[in-house]
Design a protein around this motif. Structure first.
Motif, short mmCIF file in Angstrom:
data_model
loop_
_atom_site.label_atom_id
_atom_site.label_comp_id
_atom_site.label_asym_id
_atom_site.label_seq_id
_atom_site.Cartn_x
_atom_site.Cartn_y
_atom_site.Cartn_z
N ASP A 22 -5.81 -8.35 5.82
CA ASP A 22 -6.96 -7.43 5.79
C ASP A 22 -6.95 -6.49 6.99
N LEU A 23 -6.49 -6.97 8.14
CA LEU A 23 -6.44 -6.14 9.34
C LEU A 23 -5.44 -4.99 9.16
N TYR A 24 -4.27 -5.27 8.60
CA TYR A 24 -3.28 -4.21 8.35
C TYR A 24 -3.80 -3.22 7.30
N ARG A 25 -4.52 -3.72 6.34
CA ARG A 25 -5.02 -2.85 5.27
C ARG A 25 -6.07 -1.86 5.77
N THR A 26 -6.65 -2.13 6.93
CA THR A 26 -7.73 -1.28 7.44
C THR A 26 -7.39 -0.58 8.76
N VAL B 287 9.28 -3.96 4.20
CA VAL B 287 9.02 -3.91 5.64
C VAL B 287 8.23 -5.16 6.00
N THR B 288 8.72 -5.89 6.99
CA THR B 288 8.02 -7.08 7.47
C THR B 288 7.63 -6.86 8.92
N CYS B 289 6.36 -6.99 9.22
CA CYS B 289 5.88 -6.87 10.59
C CYS B 289 5.31 -8.24 10.99
N LEU B 290 5.92 -8.84 12.02
CA LEU B 290 5.58 -10.22 12.37
C LEU B 290 4.37 -10.34 13.28
N SER B 291 3.92 -9.23 13.84
CA SER B 291 2.79 -9.29 14.77
C SER B 291 1.48 -9.53 14.02
N THR B 292 0.66 -10.42 14.56
CA THR B 292 -0.64 -10.66 13.94
C THR B 292 -1.60 -9.49 14.18
N THR B 293 -1.34 -8.72 15.25
CA THR B 293 -2.13 -7.52 15.53
C THR B 293 -1.29 -6.29 15.22
N PRO B 294 -1.73 -5.40 14.34
CA PRO B 294 -0.91 -4.24 13.99
C PRO B 294 -0.59 -3.40 15.22
N PRO B 295 0.70 -3.16 15.51
CA PRO B 295 1.05 -2.32 16.66
C PRO B 295 0.73 -0.86 16.38
N PRO B 296 0.41 -0.07 17.41
CA PRO B 296 0.17 1.37 17.19
C PRO B 296 1.36 2.01 16.51
N SER B 297 1.10 2.79 15.48
CA SER B 297 2.16 3.42 14.70
C SER B 297 1.68 4.77 14.21
N SER B 298 2.62 5.72 14.13
CA SER B 298 2.27 7.05 13.65
C SER B 298 2.17 7.10 12.13
N GLY B 299 2.54 6.00 11.48
CA GLY B 299 2.38 5.93 10.03
C GLY B 299 3.38 6.73 9.25
N ASP B 300 4.67 6.67 9.65
CA ASP B 300 5.68 7.47 8.95
C ASP B 300 6.65 6.62 8.14
N SER C 142 -5.43 2.12 11.10
CA SER C 142 -4.75 3.40 11.02
C SER C 142 -3.27 3.23 11.39
N GLY C 143 -2.44 3.92 10.64
CA GLY C 143 -1.00 3.80 10.83
C GLY C 143 -0.37 2.76 9.93
N TRP C 144 -1.23 1.92 9.29
CA TRP C 144 -0.75 0.89 8.37
C TRP C 144 -1.54 0.87 7.06
N ASN C 145 -2.73 1.46 7.09
CA ASN C 145 -3.61 1.34 5.93
C ASN C 145 -3.21 2.24 4.76
N TYR C 146 -2.15 3.00 4.92
CA TYR C 146 -1.70 3.85 3.81
C TYR C 146 -0.74 3.12 2.87
N PHE C 147 -0.27 1.93 3.26
CA PHE C 147 0.60 1.16 2.37
C PHE C 147 -0.21 0.71 1.16
N THR C 148 0.39 0.84 0.01
CA THR C 148 -0.32 0.46 -1.22
C THR C 148 -0.11 -0.99 -1.60
N ASP C 149 0.90 -1.64 -1.01
CA ASP C 149 1.21 -3.03 -1.35
C ASP C 149 1.40 -3.82 -0.06
N VAL C 150 0.34 -4.49 0.38
CA VAL C 150 0.39 -5.30 1.60
C VAL C 150 0.27 -6.76 1.20
#
Length: 436
Positions: free
Chosen positions: A277-281, A249-262, A283-291
């Motif tokens: 670091d922003l995606y890793r912290t 999954v590639t997300c091009l936005s520098t600011t994580p968009p709101p996501s339900s995390g599914d 909500s909705g993105w911080n559950y990925f184990t490999d960023v």
């Protein structure tokens, strides 16, 4: 039509295309269309005749109204058809729509917006034009309407023009054989359930123009391998990717968009290097184990216009900021297109300059892609902005007619210090036409 009377002071029940049926203390109808008219208590003798006359007048008014409603209901399916595609018009704009839908009840059909019980006949590969002409009027195709291609089980591919800005609810619901779709840069919104149950989609690119991804938009797209989310998406709806299991999954936005995390947490998530670091912290993105962060390294291919049956040589270029010693990428061809072979070896060749220092290997992958791997035994590098890297010899099918996309996905580059760098997926458009 049936009129039933049960005495003075009671209700007169009018049922259309149905049968009057008793159920406990009330009378129910098998038809969706039924009306109740109540006669007054003093409707007896001569007054009864007057009451019945009034009742008959009322009945005629109802029948006239139903005739108008019936006409409007069936006309809602579509306004006109051009080259096998159905449209509704709105001023000088046109919306792609469905053919018709039906709900069956007691061996008769009632028209209504039921996504599960309606007929659609779009099959194979469809190319939607930018404009259509009907009765001498030119309409611009600006949207794909609700349910437009829903339950088109035999639809395999679709080309959407750059005039379309909106994809409606359930637009491609349950198109189980749809393997490829190009969403143009003009699309702003992808609505709820738009691609629900499109289980044969493998690679998805959501362009930078899209701002909204609706609820369950790509839910249960179980064949997805790779997803790219453009940099303008500001909301990803609930369940948008639930039941889909992409590896990348590639997300091009520098600011994580709101996501339900599914999105499946096992996917490798690639984001702008400065945003890791922003995606890793968030909500909705911080559950990925490999960023991972991606740099400014990418492949590119030119678009082509060609005739059906032709053989074309496609150059693949690399724009790289890092010094690269090796690369790996997966080629996905449209159905019917063929990467030619010479003595059982795929015709994928390095440019003359690269071929002196690098070797190349080409093999099939289990998911139908063709994997290209190249490396330098002596650790020679591809320099910055290195230009044409290798070539693909591709045969266009004899029956090709429309626009097709060749993709390079899952691209991994190895730097001189042996770090792996993810490169953005690439694609080109092959526009085919028939010879005069």
């Amino acid at each position: 039509m049936r009129l039933s009377r049960y005495g003075v002071g009671c209700n007169y029940y009018i049922s259309f295309n149905g049968i009057l049926r008793p159920s406990s203390r009330v009378w129910r109808f098998s038809s969706r269309f039924h009306y109740i008219i109540t006669a007054p208590e003093n409707c007896i003798g001569n007054r009864r005749h007057i009451c019945m006359k009034t009742l008959n007048q009322t009945l005629r008014a109802i029948l006239l109204a139903l005739a108008v409603i019936g006409t409007a209901t069936t006309a809602l399916a579509y306004n006109f058809m051009v080259n096998g595609i159905y449209y509704n018009r709105n001023g000088n704009n046109a919306t792609v729509t469905y053919i018709e839908y039906r709900e069956y009840y007691n061996n008769h059909s009632i028209y209504g917006p039921d996504r599960y019980n309606y007929l659609n006949k779009y099959t194979d590969c469809i190319t939607i034009p930018e404009t259509v002409i009907f009765n001498g009027v030119t309409y611009t195709v600006t949207s794909i309407g609700d349910y437009a291609f829903a339950n088109c089980y035999s639809l395999k591919g679709i080309s959407i023009p750059n005039t379309v800005s909106f994809i409606g609810d359930y637009a491609f619901y349950n198109c189980g054989m749809l393997t490829e779709i190009t969403i143009p840069e003009s699309v702003v919104s992808i609505s709820n359930y738009a691609f629900y149950l499109c289980s044969s989609l493998t690679n998805l690119i959501i362009p930078n123009s899209v701002t909204t991804i609706g609820d369950y938009a790509f839910c249960n797209c179980s064949g997805l391998k790779s997803v790219i989310i453009g940099n303008s998406v500001n909301n990803i709806g609930g369940g948008a990717f639930a039941g889909s299991y992409p590896s990348y999954v590639t997300c091009l936005s520098t600011t994580p968009p709101p996501s339900s995390g599914d999105i499946d947490s096992r996917a490798k998530l690639y984001v702008p290097l400065e945003s890791v670091d922003l995606y890793r912290t968030t909500s909705g993105w911080n559950y990925f184990t490999d960023v991972r962060g991606f740099g400014e390294n990418y492949f590119s291919m030119p678009d082509y216009t060609t005739f059906h049956g032709d053989t074309i040589l496609i150059p693949v270029s690399m724009e790289n900021m890092d010094e690269i010693t090796a690369f790996q990428t997966d080629i996905y061809l449209p159905q019917g297109f063929e990467l030619l072979k010479d003595d059982d070896e795929y015709m994928v060749t390095l440019s003359d300059r690269k071929g002196r220092d690098h070797v190349i290997m080409v093999n099939d992958t289990p998911d139908g892609a063709i994997r290209v791997l190249s490396y330098s035994p002596t650790l020679k590098t591809f320099k910055n902005n290195d230009g044409e890297l290798f070539y693909l010899t591709v045969k266009v099918p004899d029956n090709a007619d429309g626009n097709y996309r060749i993709e390079l996905n899952n691209t991994i580059l190895t730097t001189i210090d042996e770090n792996e760098v993810h490169a953005l997926n690439a694609f080109n458009i092959i526009k085919t036409r028939w010879r005069d």
